[in-house]
Design a protein around this motif. Structure first.
Motif, PDB file in Angstrom:
ATOM      1  N   SER A 196      43.741 -21.545  -1.359  1.00 56.86           N
ATOM      2  CA  SER A 196      42.413 -22.152  -1.426  1.00 56.86           C
ATOM      3  C   SER A 196      41.912 -22.207  -2.872  1.00 56.86           C
ATOM      4  CB  SER A 196      41.431 -21.388  -0.547  1.00 56.86           C
ATOM      5  OG  SER A 196      41.191 -20.109  -1.084  1.00 56.86           O
ATOM      6  N   ARG A 197      42.410 -21.297  -3.715  1.00 59.26           N
ATOM      7  CA  ARG A 197      41.997 -21.329  -5.110  1.00 59.26           C
ATOM      8  C   ARG A 197      42.821 -22.324  -5.928  1.00 59.26           C
ATOM      9  NH1 ARG A 197      43.247 -16.743  -7.710  1.00 59.26           N
ATOM     10  NH2 ARG A 197      43.592 -15.577  -5.805  1.00 59.26           N
ATOM     11  N   PHE A 256      41.310 -12.371   7.581  1.00 58.63           N
ATOM     12  CA  PHE A 256      40.788 -13.632   7.090  1.00 58.63           C
ATOM     13  C   PHE A 256      39.268 -13.679   7.255  1.00 58.63           C
ATOM     14  CE2 PHE A 256      40.094 -18.293   7.480  1.00 58.63           C
ATOM     15  CZ  PHE A 256      40.546 -18.634   6.211  1.00 58.63           C
ATOM     16  N   LYS A 314      36.283  -8.303   5.393  1.00 63.54           N
ATOM     17  CA  LYS A 314      36.737  -7.783   4.106  1.00 63.54           C
ATOM     18  C   LYS A 314      37.209  -6.343   4.229  1.00 63.54           C
ATOM     19  CE  LYS A 314      34.878 -10.723   0.666  1.00 63.54           C
ATOM     20  NZ  LYS A 314      34.309 -10.785  -0.672  1.00 63.54           N
ATOM     21  N   VAL A 331      47.437 -14.136   4.975  1.00 60.42           N
ATOM     22  CA  VAL A 331      46.071 -14.182   4.451  1.00 60.42           C
ATOM     23  C   VAL A 331      46.089 -14.363   2.934  1.00 60.42           C
ATOM     24  CG1 VAL A 331      43.949 -12.856   4.102  1.00 60.42           C
ATOM     25  CG2 VAL A 331      45.066 -12.837   6.316  1.00 60.42           C
ATOM     26  N   VAL A 332      46.946 -13.585   2.260  1.00 54.19           N
ATOM     27  CA  VAL A 332      47.056 -13.694   0.802  1.00 54.19           C
ATOM     28  C   VAL A 332      47.443 -15.115   0.421  1.00 54.19           C
ATOM     29  CG1 VAL A 332      48.377 -12.947  -1.215  1.00 54.19           C
ATOM     30  CG2 VAL A 332      47.564 -11.253   0.430  1.00 54.19           C
ATOM     31  N   VAL A 367      46.894 -17.921   2.120  1.00 51.88           N
ATOM     32  CA  VAL A 367      45.778 -18.841   2.345  1.00 51.88           C
ATOM     33  C   VAL A 367      44.730 -18.692   1.241  1.00 51.88           C
ATOM     34  CG1 VAL A 367      43.857 -19.389   3.891  1.00 51.88           C
ATOM     35  CG2 VAL A 367      46.135 -18.995   4.829  1.00 51.88           C
ATOM     36  N   GLN A 368      44.438 -17.441   0.852  1.00 48.68           N
ATOM     37  CA  GLN A 368      43.434 -17.219  -0.198  1.00 48.68           C
ATOM     38  C   GLN A 368      43.914 -17.754  -1.539  1.00 48.68           C
ATOM     39  OE1 GLN A 368      42.980 -13.034   0.302  1.00 48.68           O
ATOM     40  NE2 GLN A 368      41.217 -13.217   1.672  1.00 48.68           N
TER      41      GLN A 368
END
Lengths: 174, 190
Positions: free
Chosen positions: B141-142, A151, A154, B134-135, B137-138
């Motif tokens: 967020s979009r 998170f 990168k 993580v995927v 959350v990302q």
């Protein structure tokens, strides 16, 4: 032959559920392959799924692993074709149509509506996966650490995921 | 097959070139972040698409069923070389990992039962769970813009993971309500 037919049916059906990514199909994947057909155990499914995250290319190629477990190389081929052909044809057709729908009033509504539902499906998949994976403090710690690491930075996800395996292996020998 | 409106910045690549570029992408996109690799390969290196077209095709890929990687291969392949381009791009994308994951199934049969390899694989699974979060959350967020969107997320997840409702019903019911919520209004943009 019946097994190949079952494989084709299961994976063609699952492919239609992968809205927003492969994880959206995980709840049904678990139900059908583990609970209904008993092709593999839940831990084995989790292991294949995780190996699939490490492999290059599309992140659900573990359907080939399940096909191979059930019926060898023909099983893998049938699983792949069933999983990719129906949605592939759909994408091909809609892709050509979509260009003409550029200003259609419902287009943003469909994108926004399906967007939130697909995030919900990914969350459901993560919860079901977590029930199988998080059976010890070590694994909870690994999942949280990898989450924070990916998170905040990168880096290529392959590094922390392989490290997770090595740490669990090390803990096994302690 | 030939659509003059799809002219890219560079001349149309050969079918062999399309297959080769996607084969390399399929073999090197380690670690699941396939979208990043796609952008580097298609927009930056080959200049087959600009960023606007890339984002447009990506949003179609994410809305439709199917994986982002293969949906992108189909849409980009079709733009470059029509139906054959779509087919060869998809085959190139899938071939390396298909071989790898089939081999993994046989290797698992041989060595997967030992306690050590189970510990290793279970560690990998815990790491992969971190990646999935993580995927999510990302993606969230979009996509998630209002409180209602979060309600749709929790309702869908609760129905599937909590109540065990099967995904197609949850998808159809929650999808219909969510699309209706975002329906085009006459005045105001949403």
């Amino acid at each position: 032959m019946k097994q190949l037919g079952d494989i084709a049916g299961v994976f063609a059906y699952l492919s239609l559920l992968t809205v927003g990514g492969g994880m959206a199909a995980f709840p049904e994947l678990k139900t059908l392959t583990v609970d209904v057909h008993h092709w593999l155990t839940f831990p084995t499914l989790l292991h294949f799924y995780s190996l699939g995250q490490l492999a290059p290319g599309p992140n659900m190629m573990m359907v080939a692993s399940i096909g191979a477990v059930v019926a060898g190389v023909p099983g893998a081929l049938v699983a792949l074709v069933a999983f990719f052909l129906p949605t592939g044809l759909l994408t091909f057709a809609i892709g050509r149509l979509w260009m003409h729908l550029g200003t259609w009033r419902w287009r943003p509504a469909i994108q926004a509506g399906l967007g939130s539902v697909s995030v919900g499906l990914v969350l459901a998949g993560a919860i079901i996966m977590g029930r199988g994976v998080l059976n010890g403090v070590l694994y909870v710690a690994i999942a949280i650490t990898v989450f924070l690491l990916l998170f905040k930075s990168k880096i290529n996800p392959a590094y922390p995921i392989v490290s997770s395996g090595l740490i669990a292996l090390g803990a096994h020998y302690l | 097959m030939t659509d003059p409106s799809t002219t890219a910045a560079e001349p149309r690549p050969s079918l062999a070139k399309v297959f080769w570029v996607f084969l390399v992408l399929g073999a090197t996109s380690l670690g699941g972040g396939v979208v990043g690799y796609l952008r580097t390969g298609l927009v930056v290196r080959q200049r087959w698409l600009d960023d606007t077209a890339f984002v447009e095709l990506l949003s179609i890929s994410q809305t439709l069923p199917g994986l982002n990687a293969t949906n992108m291969a189909i849409l980009v392949g079709d733009r470059l070389r029509g139906g054959w381009g779509a087919l060869l791009a998809t085959l190139g994308m899938c071939l390396p990992s298909a071989v790898l994951m089939t081999a993994a199934a046989f290797a698992y049969d041989i060595g997967g039962d030992s306690a050590a390899s189970k510990a290793f694989l279970h560690g990998i699974a815990a790491g992969a769970l971190g990646l999935v979060l993580v995927v999510m959350v990302q993606l969230g967020s979009r996509v998630l813009k209002s409180a209602a969107d979060y309600v749709f997320v929790l309702a869908t997840a609760g129905a599937v993971a909590g109540l065990g409702i099967s995904v197609p019903y949850a998808l159809l019911a929650a999808g219909a309500v969510a699309i209706w919520w975002h329906r085009p209004r006459r005045n105001g943009d949403r």
